[in-house]
Design a protein around this motif. Structure first.
Motif, PDB file in Angstrom:
ATOM      1  N   TYR A 160     -48.027 -19.361  33.057  1.00  0.00           N
ATOM      2  CA  TYR A 160     -48.406 -19.837  34.382  1.00  0.00           C
ATOM      3  C   TYR A 160     -47.414 -20.921  34.800  1.00  0.00           C
ATOM      4  N   ARG A 179     -45.100 -22.356  31.949  1.00  0.00           N
ATOM      5  CA  ARG A 179     -45.629 -22.717  30.626  1.00  0.00           C
ATOM      6  C   ARG A 179     -46.575 -21.627  30.153  1.00  0.00           C
ATOM      7  N   ARG A 180     -46.892 -21.685  28.869  1.00  0.00           N
ATOM      8  CA  ARG A 180     -47.861 -20.760  28.287  1.00  0.00           C
ATOM      9  C   ARG A 180     -49.152 -21.530  28.063  1.00  0.00           C
ATOM     10  N   SER A 181     -50.258 -20.986  28.567  1.00  0.00           N
ATOM     11  CA  SER A 181     -51.533 -21.678  28.430  1.00  0.00           C
ATOM     12  C   SER A 181     -51.971 -21.660  26.962  1.00  0.00           C
ATOM     13  N   LYS A 182     -52.599 -22.735  26.548  1.00  0.00           N
ATOM     14  CA  LYS A 182     -53.038 -22.844  25.153  1.00  0.00           C
ATOM     15  C   LYS A 182     -54.300 -22.021  24.899  1.00  0.00           C
ATOM     16  N   PRO A 201     -47.187 -24.635  36.459  1.00  0.00           N
ATOM     17  CA  PRO A 201     -47.976 -25.792  36.880  1.00  0.00           C
ATOM     18  C   PRO A 201     -47.681 -26.145  38.340  1.00  0.00           C
TER      19      PRO A 201
END
Length: 192
Positions: free
Chosen positions: A81, A72-75, A83
């Protein structure tokens, strides 16, 4: 219950900080197998002891699986990254377990307030989608006034006409104003 063929844990845990979720079976899963979602720190012996001591359910075997999740892409920093994985354990039960059928009538769980809140959320979602598509916000006349605002307006108009506010409670005589100072000293109130 059959005699215990293995040594169980002796450490007693009264306030556990872990969450174990009993998952619905997969399509071709036999009834004597049960799947649980467990914390990453859990091992096979922990789950076996947990089922035996908490629910008095003997277990014949335990299989554990780690399922990796998609990156996923961190906000916050927009970095990619992965999870942490999800750990599931499938146990073979001594006796088969049959899940109850899903109820047809859900009225016992859906209260009128819940239905109303769900409807309001759907309306809000539709308004937001419309605003995103058109780029304009709806006017107050299009949305309509909420019920609380309408009832508050009626109460304010009644107060302006009658000029008397009431909440249907009797006040303590020491809080009554006006003539009350003499009346309170004499032991009289406006109601008497």
């Amino acid at each position: 219950m059959a005699s215990k063929l293995f040594r169980t844990g002796t450490k007693q845990v009264f306030l556990p900080d872990h969450i174990i979720t009993f998952l619905r079976p997969r399509e071709n899963q036999p009834p004597n197998f049960a799947t649980f979602k467990v914390p990453l720190t859990f091992n096979k012996l922990d789950l076996r002891d947990y089922l035996l001591h908490a629910y008095n359910v003997p277990v014949l075997g335990v299989r554990s699986q780690l399922t990796q999740r998609r990156p996923r892409r961190s906000k916050m920093h927009h970095r990619i990254y992965r999870p942490p994985p999800v750990k599931t354990m499938t146990v073979e039960l001594h006796q088969p377990f049959a899940w109850p059928e899903e109820p047809e009538d859900l009225s016992a769980w859906n209260s009128p307030q819940l239905e109303k809140r769900h409807q309001e959320m759907e309306d809000q979602k539709q308004r937001q989608e419309k605003a995103q598509k058109t780029g304009t916000f709806p006017l107050r006349e299009e949305v309509g006034a909420p019920h609380g605002r309408i009832s508050l307006k009626k109460e304010a108009q009644r107060l302006l006409k009658e000029g008397k506010w009431t909440n249907d409670r009797k006040l303590d005589p020491k809080f009554i104003e006006g003539k009350g100072n003499k009346a309170v000293k004499e032991g009289k109130t406006e109601d008497s």
